[in-house]
Design a protein around this motif. Structure first.
Motif: not given
Length: 104
Positions: A34-41, A43-48, A85-94
């Motif tokens: 959803s909104d990346a702001g909902a992720l803990p810090g 996880y947001r750094r990893i995503l970035a 975990k990010l991939a399982d939740r749809g944020w990343l693709h493994k």
């Protein structure tokens, strides 16, 4: 001080992630995409980092960007778990080769 308390202190003032109790301990829940702001810090750094990459990235590459000692495999396993975990939740693709890409 425990890790969750430190993270809560670091993320103070930001959108608070949803937490729950598991076996009497507070744990952070990683929301589905959803909104990346909902992720803990962290996880947001990893995503970035993954989003900034030109292509698929290895866990080792992300670990190096985060300042982890990538020469010790044990230091990368918690990061691999977070990325999975990010991939399982749809944020990343493994990918099948173990590398990760950002979802559009």
């Amino acid at each position: 001080m425990n890790r969750l308390a430190e993270q809560a202190r670091d993320d103070a003032g930001e959108l608070a992630p949803i937490s729950a109790k598991v076996a009497g301990r507070a744990v952070l829940l990683i929301p589905h995409r959803s909104d990346a702001g909902a992720l803990p810090g962290d996880y947001r750094r990893i995503l970035a980092i993954v989003r900034e990459a030109d292509g698929p990235v290895q866990v080792r590459t992300v670990g190096e960007r985060l300042g982890l000692d990538a020469s010790v495999r044990g230091k990368l396993e918690p990061l691999r778990a977070k990325m999975t975990k990010l991939a399982d939740r749809g944020w990343l693709h493994k990918r099948g080769d173990g590398r990760f890409t950002a979802r559009p």
